[in-house]
Design a protein around this motif. Structure first.
Motif, PDB file in Angstrom:
ATOM      1  N   PHE A  30       8.377   4.779  -3.353  1.00  0.00           N
ATOM      2  CA  PHE A  30       7.663   6.047  -3.171  1.00  0.00           C
ATOM      3  C   PHE A  30       6.501   6.149  -4.157  1.00  0.00           C
ATOM      4  N   THR A  31       6.762   5.858  -5.436  1.00  0.00           N
ATOM      5  CA  THR A  31       5.728   6.017  -6.460  1.00  0.00           C
ATOM      6  C   THR A  31       4.748   4.850  -6.479  1.00  0.00           C
ATOM      7  N   ALA A  32       5.213   3.644  -6.165  1.00  0.00           N
ATOM      8  CA  ALA A  32       4.328   2.474  -6.184  1.00  0.00           C
ATOM      9  C   ALA A  32       3.197   2.629  -5.185  1.00  0.00           C
ATOM     10  N   GLY A  33       3.516   3.195  -4.030  1.00  0.00           N
ATOM     11  CA  GLY A  33       2.482   3.404  -3.021  1.00  0.00           C
ATOM     12  C   GLY A  33       1.387   4.331  -3.513  1.00  0.00           C
ATOM     13  N   ALA A  58      -1.186   2.377  -5.856  1.00  0.00           N
ATOM     14  CA  ALA A  58      -2.115   1.565  -5.069  1.00  0.00           C
ATOM     15  C   ALA A  58      -3.105   2.461  -4.327  1.00  0.00           C
ATOM     16  N   TYR A  59      -2.620   3.604  -3.837  1.00  0.00           N
ATOM     17  CA  TYR A  59      -3.479   4.567  -3.135  1.00  0.00           C
ATOM     18  C   TYR A  59      -4.582   5.094  -4.054  1.00  0.00           C
ATOM     19  N   MET A  97      -9.177  -1.200  -6.095  1.00  0.00           N
ATOM     20  CA  MET A  97      -8.496  -2.039  -5.116  1.00  0.00           C
ATOM     21  C   MET A  97      -9.250  -1.876  -3.800  1.00  0.00           C
ATOM     22  N   VAL A  98      -8.946  -2.704  -2.817  1.00  0.00           N
ATOM     23  CA  VAL A  98      -9.638  -2.589  -1.534  1.00  0.00           C
ATOM     24  C   VAL A  98      -9.428  -1.191  -0.953  1.00  0.00           C
ATOM     25  N   PRO A 132      -0.815   2.152   4.224  1.00  0.00           N
ATOM     26  CA  PRO A 132      -1.315   0.824   3.822  1.00  0.00           C
ATOM     27  C   PRO A 132      -0.868   0.424   2.412  1.00  0.00           C
ATOM     28  N   ALA A 133      -0.900   1.378   1.478  1.00  0.00           N
ATOM     29  CA  ALA A 133      -0.485   1.087   0.105  1.00  0.00           C
ATOM     30  C   ALA A 133       1.006   0.772   0.047  1.00  0.00           C
TER      31      ALA A 133
END
Length: 490
Positions: free
Chosen positions: A326-329, A332-333, A341-342, A357-358
């Motif tokens: 939940f938090t990792a996304g 990246a977002y 990041m892209v 996507p994240a």
């Protein structure tokens, strides 16, 4: 890693037909769906994972005796609480998601924030996700292989299945992911209470031999204490998770510090009492030789119902993995949104308002870590790099007291707490390296700085060919996943 805005805003007015005919559709931003109870469950649920069921023997091994072991568990809880209080000030001062990333960006600028996002998105978050799902698989498969260790292929396949399920749930709905988190947090509290209750009964029956000479033994070395803290703090890791989703938290000025103040001391009390329970049922030698401490405890104390221990520990680790995903996304977002990041990683599902996507990117990376995984090696990698950034974030709090005086601070902690976190972080990073130098630390350092190979051409100089290359890729991924760029400022 900026590749331009592709279809930015184009699907947002219902042109694809996905938003329906109702007026005033939701803005394409992450919604504020996380309340106080869900915030506490996220902290408690992520902290109480596999660590308390695996780390006790590691902490005991390095601390040398029962007394120092219990003191280290308590000290880890105090340290986690102090660190979280620093994060509470930062989170109410800078109400952006992304935790350390956002705070390092404000205090030190783009370069250090990028290095953090590079290291965390590419290694720390997915490796943590992999570690927890592997632990889940070990406990979930244990009842089917009584008296022996489950085959490695079974563990890895089950871990991969759990990973896919968790990523799918998080992509489907924020509320569904929160409900899953709340349910599994309740489940893990059940097994914690059962273990503590059984320990109290054993103490009442006079099973206190381990506590009569609790401090006898060889004093641990400088580096051994650092390694004991590493393993204890691994069990406590997750105290900063709520800061990753600040933008989705209802009333963050109230709920962020309140969830921290309630959640982390609660976990500390549980951890110390669970360790006391373990020492009532097993000698130190038996605990060190146990392949799974909680399961051995269940076999000794809860024999007719011993199967409930691996079952509820599997629940516990599944909930922790869900919280980690939940938090990792969100990290990246946020880093995709800032151009580190892209850009596709910063896009949001048009129908479900999740950073799919994240989340998928984190899941794919975690999959690669599961395949060759050695849990102990991954923990060493994780702890070494993570505490570098914890220390830098505490330093950011100190720096912004002088450089960003104009920022509103609803909560202000004594600066000595932040200074203590910086000192402790330096100790936890340097002590094991000095005591026992290993190549893992060098590899980790090389990887952290290898991110600069991408930073200067793609982020700092923004080379044109990268934008031209990524534009069609972003467009096709956007159409495939039905995602759109987030709207500005909600």
């Amino acid at each position: 890693m900026e590749e331009g805005s592709i279809h930015k805003g184009e699907p947002q007015n219902g042109s694809t037909g996905h938003t329906g005919d109702k007026p005033a559709a939701k803005a394409t931003v992450l919604q504020k769906d996380v309340g106080l109870v869900s915030g506490i469950c996220l902290i408690v649920g992520t902290m109480i994972g596999s660590g308390i069921f695996i780390s006790p023997k590691s902490v005991l091994l390095y601390s040398g005796a029962v007394g120092p072991c219990l003191l280290i568990w308590a000290a880890c809880g105090v340290l986690s609480t102090l660190g979280a209080l620093c994060y509470a000030e930062l989170g109410t001062m800078i109400t952006k998601s992304g935790a350390e990333y956002s705070y390092l960006m404000e205090a030190f600028g783009s370069l250090l924030a990028y290095i953090y996002s590079w290291t965390t998105v590419m290694v720390l978050k997915p490796s943590s996700f992999a570690i927890i799902t592997l632990s889940f698989a070990e406990y979930a498969s244990a009842p089917f292989y009584p008296g022996c260790t489950p085959p490695l292929v079974v563990i890895k396949c089950l871990a991969i299945a759990a990973l896919i399920l968790i990523v799918s749930v998080n992509c489907l709905s924020v509320k569904l992911a929160s409900c899953v988190q709340n349910f599994f947090t309740a489940a893990k509290l059940v097994i914690i209470v059962i273990i503590i209750g059984a320990g109290i009964v054993l103490l009442a029956q006079g099973k206190n031999e381990n506590f009569s000479n609790a401090f006898e033994g060889v004093p641990p070395s400088f580096g051994a204490i650092g390694l004991a803290f590493y393993n204890g703090l691994w069990a406590y890791d997750g105290w900063n998770q709520l800061n990753f989703i600040t933008e989705e938290l209802k009333d963050p000025y109230r709920n962020l510090p309140l969830a921290i103040i309630i959640g982390i001391p609660l976990v500390t009390v549980f951890y110390v009492l669970v360790n006391v329970a373990y020492f009532t049922a097993m000698t130190t030698t038996e605990l060190l030789l146990s392949p799974a401490v909680a399961v051995t405890f269940g076999d000794r104390v809860l024999y007719p119902m011993a199967w409930i221990v691996p079952l509820f520990v599997a629940f516990s680790t599944f909930g922790s993995a869900n919280g980690s995903c939940f938090t990792a996304g969100r990290l990246a977002y946020v880093s995709g949104r800032e151009g580190h990041m892209v850009k596709i990683l910063s896009y949001i599902s048009l129908k479900r308002y999740t950073p799919s996507p994240a989340l998928l990117f984190n899941g794919v990376l975690a999959l690669f870590y599961i395949i060759p995984a050695d849990i102990n090696t991954l923990i060493n990698y994780f702890s070494f790099a993570q505490w570098v950034f914890y220390g830098l974030t505490a330093l950011a709090l100190i720096v912004m007291r002088f450089t960003r005086k104009e920022l509103h601070r609803p909560l202000k902690v004594p600066i000595v707490i932040a200074a203590l976190m910086v000192v402790v972080s330096c100790y936890l990073v340097l002590a094991p390296i000095i005591d026992k130098p290993e190549l893992e630390y060098l590899y980790c350092t090389i990887f952290i700085f290898s991110g600069l190979l991408f930073y200067f051409p793609f982020v700092y100089w923004k080379v044109n060919w990268a934008s031209k290359l990524m534009r069609p890729i972003t467009m096709h991924l956007q159409l495939l996943m039905e995602v759109v760029p987030p709207e500005k400022n909600e």
